[in-house]
Design a protein around this motif. Structure first.
Motif, PDB file in Angstrom:
ATOM      1  N   GLY A   1      -1.411   5.154   0.127  1.00  0.00           N
ATOM      2  CA  GLY A   1      -2.812   4.800   0.340  1.00  0.00           C
ATOM      3  C   GLY A   1      -3.396   3.898  -0.726  1.00  0.00           C
ATOM      4  O   GLY A   1      -4.565   3.516  -0.645  1.00  0.00           O
ATOM      5  N   ARG A   2      -2.621   3.514  -1.731  1.00  0.00           N
ATOM      6  CA  ARG A   2      -3.127   2.704  -2.850  1.00  0.00           C
ATOM      7  C   ARG A   2      -2.385   1.377  -2.912  1.00  0.00           C
ATOM      8  O   ARG A   2      -1.156   1.336  -2.837  1.00  0.00           O
ATOM      9  N   PHE A   3      -3.131   0.290  -3.053  1.00  0.00           N
ATOM     10  CA  PHE A   3      -2.553  -1.043  -3.222  1.00  0.00           C
ATOM     11  C   PHE A   3      -1.897  -1.117  -4.590  1.00  0.00           C
ATOM     12  O   PHE A   3      -2.510  -0.761  -5.602  1.00  0.00           O
ATOM     13  N   VAL A   4      -0.662  -1.595  -4.625  1.00  0.00           N
ATOM     14  CA  VAL A   4       0.062  -1.716  -5.886  1.00  0.00           C
ATOM     15  C   VAL A   4       0.670  -3.117  -5.979  1.00  0.00           C
ATOM     16  O   VAL A   4       1.578  -3.458  -5.217  1.00  0.00           O
TER      17      VAL A   4
ATOM     18  N   ILE B   1       0.865  -1.176   0.000  1.00  0.00           N
ATOM     19  CA  ILE B   1       0.000   0.000   0.000  1.00  0.00           C
ATOM     20  C   ILE B   1       0.906   1.233   0.000  1.00  0.00           C
ATOM     21  O   ILE B   1       1.543   1.549   0.996  1.00  0.00           O
TER      22      ILE B   1
ATOM     23  N   ASP C   1     -10.055  -0.958  -4.086  1.00  0.00           N
ATOM     24  CA  ASP C   1      -9.983   0.295  -4.840  1.00  0.00           C
ATOM     25  C   ASP C   1      -9.037   0.164  -6.035  1.00  0.00           C
ATOM     26  O   ASP C   1      -9.299   0.704  -7.104  1.00  0.00           O
ATOM     27  N   ALA C   2      -7.952  -0.572  -5.857  1.00  0.00           N
ATOM     28  CA  ALA C   2      -6.983  -0.748  -6.947  1.00  0.00           C
ATOM     29  C   ALA C   2      -7.559  -1.571  -8.094  1.00  0.00           C
ATOM     30  O   ALA C   2      -7.092  -1.442  -9.236  1.00  0.00           O
TER      31      ALA C   2
ATOM     32  N   SER D   1     -10.127  -1.005  -9.547  1.00  0.00           N
ATOM     33  CA  SER D   1     -10.790  -0.087 -10.475  1.00  0.00           C
ATOM     34  C   SER D   1      -9.982   0.080 -11.756  1.00  0.00           C
ATOM     35  O   SER D   1     -10.536   0.430 -12.797  1.00  0.00           O
ATOM     36  N   ASP D   2      -8.679  -0.196 -11.696  1.00  0.00           N
ATOM     37  CA  ASP D   2      -7.842  -0.096 -12.891  1.00  0.00           C
ATOM     38  C   ASP D   2      -8.233  -1.125 -13.954  1.00  0.00           C
ATOM     39  O   ASP D   2      -8.003  -0.899 -15.139  1.00  0.00           O
TER      40      ASP D   2
ATOM     41  N   ALA E   1      -8.047  -1.077   0.257  1.00  0.00           N
ATOM     42  CA  ALA E   1      -7.026  -0.541  -0.648  1.00  0.00           C
ATOM     43  C   ALA E   1      -6.882  -1.450  -1.877  1.00  0.00           C
ATOM     44  O   ALA E   1      -6.764  -0.960  -3.009  1.00  0.00           O
TER      45      ALA E   1
END
Length: 182
Positions: free
Chosen positions: A46-49, A43, A83-84, A86-87, A80
């Protein structure tokens, strides 16, 4: 080979024990289990990668979501990840896959069904097919679905360990999903 992906977060280990039971139930079957425990290091800002995981999930026939229920919903770490996704949402890369969910909570009425509902909405947004349980609560010799939730696996714990019936329910869900993808 068929593949089932499981993306989860577990802090106390209860949710992870559900994931382990699910995976162990299918250990002798010709299915690849792709399990991924969400880690804080994934994360970033704030974003899961984790692009590699997102690609692997696209090749799965089923994806299981698992998170403890915190304050009436999924853990922030799982959110998180969600939300990721969404890509890949706009291209519906997960559409048509079976989806299911597992959660754990500290009490028998800890709003865990809200976490399962969150998973269902996430799956629906991706065009996935939700797989719940088809088993009444504790009305059979299998001793599954102790808490009577048809939407997915709900577990609570006693002295830091999930109830045997809750573990059995995770195993039952594994068999149910496997029947639909084999």
């Amino acid at each position: 080979m068929k593949a089932i992906g499981i993306v989860y977060f577990s802090n106390t280990g209860i949710t992870e024990l559900l994931v382990d039971a699910f995976c162990n139930e299918l250990a002798s079957e010709p299915v690849e289990m792709i399990t991924h425990k969400i880690m804080g290091t994934e994360i970033i800002g704030g974003r899961f990668v984790n692009n590699d995981l997102m690609k692997k999930l696209q090749d799965c026939q089923a994806i299981i979501f698992a998170s403890p229920t915190y304050m009436g919903s999924v853990a922030a770490q799982f959110k998180a990840f969600a939300d990721a996704t969404s890509d890949i949402w706009s291209e519906q890369k997960l559409a048509g896959k079976i989806a299911a969910g597992m959660t754990s909570g500290g009490s028998e009425n800890g709003d865990q069904s809200e976490t399962l509902r969150y998973f269902q909405i996430l799956a629906s947004q991706h065009g996935m097919i939700w797989m719940g349980l088809d088993m009444p609560s504790n009305y059979n010799e299998l001793k599954v679905n102790r808490l009577g939730c048809q939407a997915g696996v709900i577990a609570t714990s006693k002295e830091g360990k999930p109830f045997d019936e809750d573990i059995n329910t995770a195993k039952y869900l594994a068999r149910r999903i496997y029947q639909f993808i084999k």
